[in-house]
Design an enzyme around this catalytic site. Structure first.
Site, mmCIF file in Angstrom:
data_model
loop_
_atom_site.group_PDB
_atom_site.id
_atom_site.type_symbol
_atom_site.label_atom_id
_atom_site.label_comp_id
_atom_site.label_asym_id
_atom_site.label_seq_id
_atom_site.Cartn_x
_atom_site.Cartn_y
_atom_site.Cartn_z
ATOM 1 N N HIS A 188 -14.096 -11.793 -1.104
ATOM 2 C CA HIS A 188 -13.546 -12.742 -0.137
ATOM 3 C C HIS A 188 -14.533 -12.896 1.015
ATOM 4 O O HIS A 188 -15.222 -11.963 1.387
ATOM 5 C CB HIS A 188 -12.197 -12.250 0.415
ATOM 6 C CG HIS A 188 -11.416 -13.335 1.065
ATOM 7 N ND1 HIS A 188 -11.602 -13.679 2.380
ATOM 8 C CD2 HIS A 188 -10.494 -14.190 0.567
ATOM 9 C CE1 HIS A 188 -10.790 -14.694 2.670
ATOM 10 N NE2 HIS A 188 -10.127 -15.022 1.594
ATOM 11 N N ASP A 207 -6.139 -14.642 -5.672
ATOM 12 C CA ASP A 207 -6.199 -15.487 -6.875
ATOM 13 C C ASP A 207 -6.153 -14.673 -8.160
ATOM 14 O O ASP A 207 -5.759 -15.176 -9.213
ATOM 15 C CB ASP A 207 -7.476 -16.327 -6.838
ATOM 16 C CG ASP A 207 -7.415 -17.336 -5.708
ATOM 17 O OD1 ASP A 207 -8.061 -17.113 -4.680
ATOM 18 O OD2 ASP A 207 -6.650 -18.305 -5.846
HETATM 19 C C1 SDX Z 1 -9.835 -18.156 -1.669
HETATM 20 O O1 SDX Z 1 -11.496 -18.670 2.918
HETATM 21 C C2 SDX Z 1 -10.281 -18.382 2.532
HETATM 22 O O2 SDX Z 1 -9.452 -17.947 3.242
HETATM 23 C C3 SDX Z 1 -10.032 -18.697 1.069
HETATM 24 C C4 SDX Z 1 -8.701 -18.235 0.525
HETATM 25 C C5 SDX Z 1 -7.561 -18.965 1.175
HETATM 26 O O3 SDX Z 1 -6.454 -18.440 1.117
HETATM 27 O O4 SDX Z 1 -7.782 -20.117 1.626
HETATM 28 O O5 SDX Z 1 -8.535 -16.846 0.710
HETATM 29 C C6 SDX Z 1 -8.592 -18.516 -0.965
HETATM 30 O O6 SDX Z 1 -10.665 -19.017 -1.820
HETATM 31 C C7 SDX Z 1 -10.050 -16.710 -2.123
HETATM 32 C C8 SDX Z 1 -11.454 -16.504 -2.797
HETATM 33 C C9 SDX Z 1 -11.333 -17.029 -4.230
HETATM 34 N N1 SDX Z 1 -12.665 -17.104 -4.855
HETATM 35 C C10 SDX Z 1 -12.982 -16.308 -5.896
HETATM 36 O O7 SDX Z 1 -12.272 -15.387 -6.329
HETATM 37 C C11 SDX Z 1 -14.308 -16.667 -6.543
HETATM 38 C C12 SDX Z 1 -15.135 -15.378 -6.751
HETATM 39 N N2 SDX Z 1 -15.484 -14.867 -5.406
HETATM 40 C C13 SDX Z 1 -16.680 -15.342 -4.844
HETATM 41 O O8 SDX Z 1 -17.221 -16.509 -5.254
HETATM 42 C C14 SDX Z 1 -16.961 -14.823 -3.447
HETATM 43 O O9 SDX Z 1 -16.464 -13.565 -3.345
HETATM 44 C C15 SDX Z 1 -16.480 -15.662 -2.278
HETATM 45 C C16 SDX Z 1 -16.932 -17.082 -2.377
HETATM 46 C C17 SDX Z 1 -14.992 -15.611 -2.206
HETATM 47 C C18 SDX Z 1 -17.089 -15.050 -1.045
HETATM 48 O O10 SDX Z 1 -18.478 -15.183 -1.209
HETATM 49 P P1 SDX Z 1 -19.466 -14.546 -0.166
HETATM 50 O O11 SDX Z 1 -19.102 -14.954 1.222
HETATM 51 O O12 SDX Z 1 -20.867 -14.767 -0.616
HETATM 52 O O13 SDX Z 1 -19.122 -13.008 -0.321
HETATM 53 P P2 SDX Z 1 -19.905 -11.902 0.362
HETATM 54 O O14 SDX Z 1 -20.854 -12.417 1.409
HETATM 55 O O15 SDX Z 1 -18.908 -10.890 0.798
HETATM 56 O O16 SDX Z 1 -20.801 -11.317 -0.849
HETATM 57 C C19 SDX Z 1 -21.335 -10.021 -0.698
HETATM 58 C C20 SDX Z 1 -22.141 -9.778 -1.942
HETATM 59 C C21 SDX Z 1 -23.130 -10.896 -2.261
HETATM 60 O O17 SDX Z 1 -24.208 -10.265 -2.913
HETATM 61 P P3 SDX Z 1 -25.569 -10.002 -2.026
HETATM 62 O O18 SDX Z 1 -26.033 -11.379 -1.548
HETATM 63 O O19 SDX Z 1 -25.129 -9.115 -0.853
HETATM 64 O O20 SDX Z 1 -26.507 -9.341 -2.989
HETATM 65 O O21 SDX Z 1 -21.282 -9.680 -3.093
HETATM 66 C C22 SDX Z 1 -21.638 -10.682 -4.039
HETATM 67 C C23 SDX Z 1 -22.441 -11.747 -3.288
HETATM 68 O O22 SDX Z 1 -23.335 -12.352 -4.185
HETATM 69 N N3 SDX Z 1 -20.379 -11.230 -4.534
HETATM 70 C C24 SDX Z 1 -19.980 -11.130 -5.800
HETATM 71 C C25 SDX Z 1 -18.697 -11.728 -5.833
HETATM 72 N N4 SDX Z 1 -18.381 -12.174 -4.603
HETATM 73 C C26 SDX Z 1 -19.427 -11.861 -3.801
HETATM 74 N N5 SDX Z 1 -20.567 -10.597 -6.901
HETATM 75 C C27 SDX Z 1 -19.850 -10.667 -8.055
HETATM 76 N N6 SDX Z 1 -18.614 -11.227 -8.171
HETATM 77 C C28 SDX Z 1 -18.021 -11.766 -7.069
HETATM 78 N N7 SDX Z 1 -16.800 -12.311 -7.182
#
Ligand code: SDX
Length: 431
Positions: free
Chosen positions: A308, A366
């Protein structure tokens, strides 16, 4: 906005600029940069707005480190266990929990607006049967502005109120119609003797050929899903609604814009993407392969339903939904469903994997909502429409707050331009 005595000093090109600092009732202070460009001739730079407060608001507060979510100050776990969706709608819209009389009046007003104009049925027939229900939802909700002309004027508080109630009331009907159309079954009209969640299940799953009785455990689980998705600060789709509204666009067009944004797999489309990922994994023995892919920086694959942007320890909504998931799976006896077996094993694997612990990646809302909806019999294509109908009250509450804000003006972000500087046109013969 309150006055402030605090400020930050920015030193730029030998000049000092005093930037006011405002303190919230909860969360980090904000540095007011509204006059920065006029004073210092520079922009701030924050793609994705991860460090930018786009507005002030009194509706929802998230503490990502503590895993807290408050709606008008009330914790989400208390609302999920003690309240219900329409009462949370009232709280989000009007700022306080309703008295019994206020709640009854609100529920009656919503109930009386659940039917859609009969001519709107024609819109559905213009879509292919295999159209994604989100495409239908975007189209039909936007088209509401072609029918409800007496609630388009955003400067009229009464029309704003009517538009809010119409959207909250009609989104379930439109979402259910999109589902029925996609499976070739007749539309089912809403019923005034059913509560909000039960009415939605009835419109989705009943058929004219026989009686359909809504299982109270399923309608309670559905109500909890709707409550947990109702609002979430300035997330991508809410920010879309605010930006669309800042131009003075009508409420139906603005909510259609929010639905379009929510569709993305990184946002509200994650519940569908999560189930499709579970189907692709297929069996428990293939989980390590996908965990490895999620860790591989050269692989764009991400674990859908995990992580998230704001929550860095746990998504409090997921904690509550996990309980509902266990109840529904037990009720439906789908514990042996291979898909749900993969989900449970993936959850445990990710929660205990050092990579995911270090990156603070955990199941989000989700992940569990997708599991419950799958168990209820919804196709994955209906997961995000259900998220959209729930979040409509959040979008509308934030919209009402913004429209009433005297600071409200059209949003117009700037940019860091890295393109070509001015150059003369070259005739095609010289190219
Ligand atoms: C919702 O904003 C909201 O409030 C949204 C929401 C709402 O109620 O409106 O909560 C609803 O959208 C929930 C999120 C649903 N999305 C997913 O489940 C899709 C999978 N998750 C990701 O795409 C991701 O976690 C995000 C988009 C949700 C967040 O992405 P970020 O901001 O890049 O996450 P982060 O900065 O914390 O990432 C830290 C690291 C990164 O790697 P590095 O660059 O540090 O090497 O973790 C990695 C990211 O690449 N990472 C993941 C991951 N999510 C982040 N790696 C593998 N799988 C994942 N799901």
């Amino acid at each position: 906005m309150t006055e402030t005595q605090k400020s930050a000093t920015l030193t730029l090109n030998g000049e000092n600029y005093e930037l006011p600092i405002f303190s919230p009732t909860a969360g980090p202070d904000v540095v007011d940069i509204r006059k920065l460009y006029a004073q210092a001739g520079v922009f701030t730079y924050d793609p994705g707005f991860t460090s930018t407060a786009s507005c002030d608001s009194t509706i929802t507060y998230i503490d990502g480190d503590k895993g807290e979510l408050l709606h008008r100050g009330y914790p989400i776990d208390q609302l999920a266990s003690k309240s219900h969706y329409l009462e949370v709608c009232y709280l989000l819209l009007y700022g306080e929990l309703p008295t019994a009389a206020q709640l009854e009046d609100f529920e009656t007003r919503v109930t009386r607006h659940t039917m859609v104009h009969e001519q709107m049925h024609n819109f559905f027939r213009g879509f292919r049967r295999d159209a994604h229900p989100m495409a239908t939802l975007v189209g039909v909700v936007g088209a509401m502005s072609a029918f409800y002309h007496d609630s388009l004027d955003v400067t009229d508080p009464w029309q704003r109120e009517v538009a809010a109630v119409r959207l909250i009331a009609k989104l379930p009907t439109i979402a259910a119609m999109a589902y029925k159309y996609s499976i070739g079954q007749p539309f089912v009209y809403p019923r005034n003797d059913l509560d909000y969640a039960a009415n939605f299940l009835h419109m989705c799953f009943s058929v004219p050929a026989e009686e359909y009785h809504v299982n109270p455990i399923l309608s309670r689980a559905m109500d909890r899903i709707l409550t947990l998705h109702a609002d979430h600060e300035q997330n991508a789709s809410t920010s879309t609604v605010r930006l669309a509204s800042s131009s003075g666009a009508n409420p139906f067009a603005c909510i259609a814009a929010g639905i379009a944004c929510l569709w993305g797999p990184a946002h509200g489309g994650a519940n569908q993407a999560c189930l499709e990922m579970l189907k692709e994994i297929g069996t428990v023995d293939r989980i390590p392969e996908y965990i490895a892919r999620a860790k591989d920086k050269n692989d764009p694959f991400r674990l859908m339903g995990f992580g998230h942007r704001v929550y860095k320890n746990t998504d409090p909504r997921a904690t509550v939904l996990k309980q509902s998931a266990d109840e529904v799976l037990e009720l439906l006896g789908v514990d042996d469903n291979p898909l749900l077996q993969v989900a449970k094993e993936l959850e445990q694997t990710a929660l205990n994997d050092p990579y995911f612990i270090e990156k603070k990646l955990f199941p989000n809302v989700d992940f569990y909502s997708g599991i419950i909806l799958e168990a209820m019999g919804f196709p994955t294509s209906m997961f995000t429409p259900i998220f959209a109908l729930s979040r409509t009250v959040g979008w509308i509450s934030q919209w009402k707050e913004m429209i009433a804000d005297p600071q409200n003006k059209i949003g117009r972000p700037r940019q860091l331009y890295l393109g070509e500087t001015m150059r003369d046109y070259i005739d095609i013969e010289q190219r």
